[in-house]
Scaffold this motif. Structure first.
Motif, PDB file in Angstrom:
ATOM      1  N   HIS A 149      13.658   9.376 -55.361  1.00  0.00           N
ATOM      2  CA  HIS A 149      14.463   8.523 -56.239  1.00  0.00           C
ATOM      3  C   HIS A 149      13.645   7.455 -56.957  1.00  0.00           C
ATOM      4  N   ALA A 150      12.417   7.238 -56.476  1.00  0.00           N
ATOM      5  CA  ALA A 150      11.544   6.270 -57.157  1.00  0.00           C
ATOM      6  C   ALA A 150      10.617   7.000 -58.133  1.00  0.00           C
ATOM      7  N   GLY A 151      10.654   8.333 -58.112  1.00  0.00           N
ATOM      8  CA  GLY A 151       9.850   9.118 -59.036  1.00  0.00           C
ATOM      9  C   GLY A 151       8.379   9.185 -58.671  1.00  0.00           C
ATOM     10  N   GLY A 152       8.061   9.229 -57.405  1.00  0.00           N
ATOM     11  CA  GLY A 152       6.658   9.357 -57.016  1.00  0.00           C
ATOM     12  C   GLY A 152       6.516   9.395 -55.505  1.00  0.00           C
ATOM     13  N   GLU A 153       5.296   9.565 -55.044  1.00  0.00           N
ATOM     14  CA  GLU A 153       5.030   9.562 -53.604  1.00  0.00           C
ATOM     15  C   GLU A 153       5.138   8.139 -53.084  1.00  0.00           C
ATOM     16  N   VAL A 154       5.828   7.947 -51.974  1.00  0.00           N
ATOM     17  CA  VAL A 154       5.851   6.619 -51.368  1.00  0.00           C
ATOM     18  C   VAL A 154       5.608   6.742 -49.871  1.00  0.00           C
ATOM     19  N   LYS A 155       5.169   5.651 -49.278  1.00  0.00           N
ATOM     20  CA  LYS A 155       5.019   5.634 -47.823  1.00  0.00           C
ATOM     21  C   LYS A 155       5.593   4.338 -47.273  1.00  0.00           C
ATOM     22  N   ALA A 156       5.847   4.337 -45.984  1.00  0.00           N
ATOM     23  CA  ALA A 156       6.446   3.163 -45.342  1.00  0.00           C
ATOM     24  C   ALA A 156       5.639   1.916 -45.703  1.00  0.00           C
TER      25      ALA A 156
ATOM     26  N   PRO B 231      11.158   1.873 -45.493  1.00  0.00           N
ATOM     27  CA  PRO B 231      11.086   1.474 -44.084  1.00  0.00           C
ATOM     28  C   PRO B 231      10.226   2.404 -43.232  1.00  0.00           C
ATOM     29  N   GLU B 232       9.661   1.840 -42.189  1.00  0.00           N
ATOM     30  CA  GLU B 232       9.077   2.651 -41.136  1.00  0.00           C
ATOM     31  C   GLU B 232      10.229   3.361 -40.429  1.00  0.00           C
ATOM     32  N   THR B 233       9.930   4.494 -39.809  1.00  0.00           N
ATOM     33  CA  THR B 233      10.997   5.246 -39.141  1.00  0.00           C
ATOM     34  C   THR B 233      10.782   5.298 -37.634  1.00  0.00           C
TER      35      THR B 233
ATOM     36  N   TYR C  63       5.779   8.495 -37.358  1.00  0.00           N
ATOM     37  CA  TYR C  63       6.868   7.670 -36.824  1.00  0.00           C
ATOM     38  C   TYR C  63       6.281   6.446 -36.151  1.00  0.00           C
ATOM     39  N   GLU C  64       6.899   5.309 -36.406  1.00  0.00           N
ATOM     40  CA  GLU C  64       6.360   4.106 -35.784  1.00  0.00           C
ATOM     41  C   GLU C  64       6.555   4.150 -34.274  1.00  0.00           C
ATOM     42  N   ARG C  65       7.683   4.717 -33.861  1.00  0.00           N
ATOM     43  CA  ARG C  65       7.986   4.829 -32.449  1.00  0.00           C
ATOM     44  C   ARG C  65       8.822   6.082 -32.244  1.00  0.00           C
ATOM     45  N   GLU C  66       8.719   6.675 -31.069  1.00  0.00           N
ATOM     46  CA  GLU C  66       9.607   7.786 -30.733  1.00  0.00           C
ATOM     47  C   GLU C  66      10.258   7.434 -29.409  1.00  0.00           C
ATOM     48  N   ILE C  67      11.562   7.465 -29.381  1.00  0.00           N
ATOM     49  CA  ILE C  67      12.275   7.112 -28.166  1.00  0.00           C
ATOM     50  C   ILE C  67      13.104   8.322 -27.768  1.00  0.00           C
ATOM     51  N   ALA C  68      13.048   8.683 -26.488  1.00  0.00           N
ATOM     52  CA  ALA C  68      13.791   9.857 -26.028  1.00  0.00           C
ATOM     53  C   ALA C  68      14.862   9.435 -25.031  1.00  0.00           C
ATOM     54  N   TYR C  69      16.042  10.010 -25.191  1.00  0.00           N
ATOM     55  CA  TYR C  69      17.121   9.777 -24.237  1.00  0.00           C
ATOM     56  C   TYR C  69      17.606  11.127 -23.736  1.00  0.00           C
ATOM     57  N   ASP C  70      17.898  11.186 -22.437  1.00  0.00           N
ATOM     58  CA  ASP C  70      18.584  12.362 -21.920  1.00  0.00           C
ATOM     59  C   ASP C  70      19.986  11.918 -21.538  1.00  0.00           C
ATOM     60  N   ILE C  71      20.989  12.518 -22.155  1.00  0.00           N
ATOM     61  CA  ILE C  71      22.346  12.013 -21.964  1.00  0.00           C
ATOM     62  C   ILE C  71      23.134  12.844 -20.950  1.00  0.00           C
ATOM     63  N   SER C  72      22.446  13.745 -20.259  1.00  0.00           N
ATOM     64  CA  SER C  72      23.172  14.635 -19.334  1.00  0.00           C
ATOM     65  C   SER C  72      23.918  13.865 -18.251  1.00  0.00           C
ATOM     66  N   GLY C  73      23.392  12.738 -17.834  1.00  0.00           N
ATOM     67  CA  GLY C  73      24.069  11.997 -16.768  1.00  0.00           C
ATOM     68  C   GLY C  73      24.800  10.763 -17.265  1.00  0.00           C
ATOM     69  N   LEU C  74      25.005  10.710 -18.590  1.00  0.00           N
ATOM     70  CA  LEU C  74      25.593   9.486 -19.162  1.00  0.00           C
ATOM     71  C   LEU C  74      27.052   9.298 -18.732  1.00  0.00           C
ATOM     72  N   GLU C  75      27.399   8.066 -18.413  1.00  0.00           N
ATOM     73  CA  GLU C  75      28.799   7.707 -18.123  1.00  0.00           C
ATOM     74  C   GLU C  75      29.428   7.126 -19.378  1.00  0.00           C
ATOM     75  N   PRO C  76      30.760   7.023 -19.424  1.00  0.00           N
ATOM     76  CA  PRO C  76      31.376   6.247 -20.497  1.00  0.00           C
ATOM     77  C   PRO C  76      30.802   4.821 -20.475  1.00  0.00           C
TER      78      PRO C  76
ATOM     79  N   SER D 172      15.298  -3.428 -39.679  1.00  0.00           N
ATOM     80  CA  SER D 172      14.681  -3.006 -40.949  1.00  0.00           C
ATOM     81  C   SER D 172      14.049  -1.620 -40.909  1.00  0.00           C
ATOM     82  N   HIS D 173      14.314  -0.853 -39.875  1.00  0.00           N
ATOM     83  CA  HIS D 173      13.745   0.486 -39.771  1.00  0.00           C
ATOM     84  C   HIS D 173      14.777   1.549 -40.160  1.00  0.00           C
ATOM     85  N   ALA D 174      14.254   2.716 -40.476  1.00  0.00           N
ATOM     86  CA  ALA D 174      15.131   3.880 -40.556  1.00  0.00           C
ATOM     87  C   ALA D 174      15.094   4.554 -39.196  1.00  0.00           C
TER      88      ALA D 174
END
Ligand code: SF4
Lengths: 419, 162
Positions: free
Chosen positions: A13-20, A155-157, A255-268, A190-192
């Protein structure tokens, strides 16, 4: 170097290559304002010489916050919005049609690959359909309406990997609350956010809308889902004219950070007053009496939310100590809920049903809590005074937890009702 | 040259201008006298045109309304200098043409006389020190130089030639 989805969409949408980290002027595909924000946007527009709306077909106005109008002052503001929409030929969704963040996806206005700006923080919701959508200020929206573009910092992602099978009685809302609780209210400032993982693959677009909606509570600028069969299957019945371009991150994207969640045991999960990130699992929530319950908002006012609540409330009654208020997110939600019977079930159980719209979410009208009362709500925010009374406590939960709780009159684990 | 008025971390937009004042009017000129009222009563009446707001981290957090930077501007503040800003305040300030400098503000004391120059230096005239502000990216510098996003766009894209 590979690109994230945010880098690709903003670059395109900016008409060119961009980076964070880059600052760019980018063209917006769609601009949205509602009756909560448009009065200030109009004020900002008066500072623009020869203001006009460049692309009326891309400019959508929604009356949803105060519907039907609770006062003559609000009625006057809403008239101004109607006049403006008429003068510039913008698309207007008037009172009673529903909440902006439900209407835009539901009516096919937001599509994969788009760059969307809205003068409302929960504009991030649309990222569920694989696009970059973000909330902007009133000058920003006036500028975008007049010139069709505005500036962004790319934004950084942060990549959120969500794996596992969602346990029975646990929903997208619980994942959202859990993430907000663990990342904190500025954890993604401010991140994506880019989502992926097996739990995401299994999640339908309704769930994804809920999850993206709440990511603004971590400070995220955008929250983006992958494009897959789920997206395709949601878009098909809308019979979209015109093209849209799914966007995929490159394998070597940074990616600035990668966070992993396992929701198999998640409670309400429950967010306690008065911060959205003050989250506890339901097992540690004992004996919280509730006086008022609210099902609705752009987070959980959809047809699936009605169905889930109705499943629990069928042949049950709302506890006599609870005022149970429901606001459908749109007229279509009402139609669907009438067709599948969940609307009738809710009424028979003792619910009061508002017209489609934001309802009591921001305390404008339609159910303002009393002093020293506890409110359980499916909304996205529980800040002090959010529902119009600083003396009330707001707890947030999923529609299932809400339905179980209105039966018991206290915060209740829905899993016992969903055997 | 202007006088430095120092504040701490996390100055939110409700401190900048109290919500109770916004109920009566949203005219920044009328609200300017209530600047920082809750944390420093009478401040809005003392502050002089050309003075500086100096603060710590996360200036302008809280609600994202543009009224906060508008009131700061209406009070005649030449620039805000803070260690960091909340995103929405920063964005709104740039859009409106309010100079928001990011710098280490620890050495600046209440009442110091400050001056800023075009190369991004803050001169503490009272102490004889020079503090480097974080340089603006080119696009932001251009927007600020134009006096905000509206004048910037009006110059760059006159309506007739998109
Ligand atoms: S439902 Fe609530 S959060 Fe959503 S747009 Fe309306 S007021 Fe905002």
């Amino acid at each position: 170097m590979g690109k994230t989805i945010a880098e690709k969409i903003l670059g395109y949408h900016a008409g060119g290559e961009v980076k964070a980290g880059d600052f760019v002027l980018a063209k917006a595909d769609l601009m949205m304002g509602n009756d909560g924000s448009l009065p200030l946007v109009f004020e900002a527009s008066r500072r623009i010489r020869e203001f006009g709306v460049r692309s009326p077909e891309k400019t959508i106005m929604v009356l949803d916050h105060y519907c039907p109008s609770p006062s003559k002052e609000v009625s006057r503001l809403q008239e101004e919005i109607r006049d403006f929409a008429r003068e510039y030929d913008c698309l207007l969704y008037d009172c009673g049609e529903g909440i902006c963040h439900r209407l835009l996806p539901e009516n096919g206005h937001v599509l994969p690959g788009m760059l969307v700006v809205g003068a409302d923080s929960h504009t991030v919701t649309y990222g569920a359909l694989n696009l970059f959508a973000t909330g902007v200020g009133s000058t920003d929206l006036a500028v975008a309406m007049n010139w069709g573009m505005l500036w962004f910092r790319v934004p950084e992602t942060i990549r959120l990997q969500i794996d596992g099978n969602l346990p029975r009685g646990v929903f997208a809302k619980d994942i959202a609350l859990y993430i907000v609780g663990s990342m904190g209210s500025s954890g993604a400032a401010s991140h994506a956010i880019e989502f992926r993982g097996s739990a995401i693959d299994e999640m339908d677009v309704e769930g994804r809308l809920t999850l993206c909606n709440m990511m603004v509570e971590t400070g995220a600028k955008a929250a983006i889902m992958p494009f897959d069969e789920m997206t395709d299957c949601w878009l098909k019945p809308l019979k979209i004219q015109g093209d849209h371009e799914p966007v995929k991150a490159d394998d070597d994207a940074h990616y600035e950070r990668e966070i992993a969640y396992d929701i198999s045991g998640l409670e309400p999960q429950i967010a306690f007053p008065h911060e959205v990130d003050n989250v506890q699992p339901i097992s540690s929530t004992r004996g919280v009496r509730i006086d008022m319950a609210f099902l609705g908002t752009c987070t959980n006012g959809g047809p699936e939310d009605f169905k889930t609540a109705a499943r629990i409330l069928r042949e049950r009654r709302v506890h006599p100590g609870v005022r149970f208020i429901v606001s459908p997110a749109s007229r279509k939600v009402v139609e669907e809920a009438l067709a599948d019977g969940s609307y009738q079930t809710l009424i028979e159980s003792g619910a009061m049903i508002n017209p489609p719209g934001c309802g009591p979410c921001v305390g404008a009208h339609g159910g303002i809590p009393a002093d020293h009362t506890n409110v359980l709500s499916t909304a996205n925010r529980n800040f002090l005074g959010r529902m119009g009374n600083r003396e009330a406590n707001i707890y947030l939960c999923s529609p299932a937890t809400l339905a179980a709780s209105v039966v018991r009159g206290e915060i209740t684990d829905p899993r016992e009702f969903l055997a | 040259m202007g006088v430095a008025h120092t504040f701490g971390d996390d100055i939110n937009t409700d401190y900048i201008i109290a919500s109770s004042r916004k109920r009566d009017t949203v005219d920044p000129q009328k609200l300017a006298r209530y600047l920082m009222e809750d944390i420093r009563p009478g401040f809005g009446l003392q502050v002089k045109k050309g003075d500086f707001l100096v603060a710590g981290r996360n200036f302008g957090c809280g609600s994202a309304m543009e009224i906060a930077p508008l009131v700061v501007m209406a009070a005649g503040i030449r620039a805000v200098i803070a260690k960091s800003y909340a995103r929405s305040f920063y964005r709104n300030a740039i859009n409106l043409g309010l100079l928001v400098l990011e710098a280490d503000t620890d050495s600046i004391d209440e009442g110091d006389l400050l001056e800023i120059d075009h190369s991004g230096f803050i001169h503490d005239v009272t102490k004889g020190e020079r503090i480097q502000a974080r340089p603006f990216p080119p696009l932001i510098k251009d927007i600020l130089d134009a006096g905000g996003i509206i004048p910037y766009m009006e110059r760059k894209y006159p309506r007739s030639s998109p």
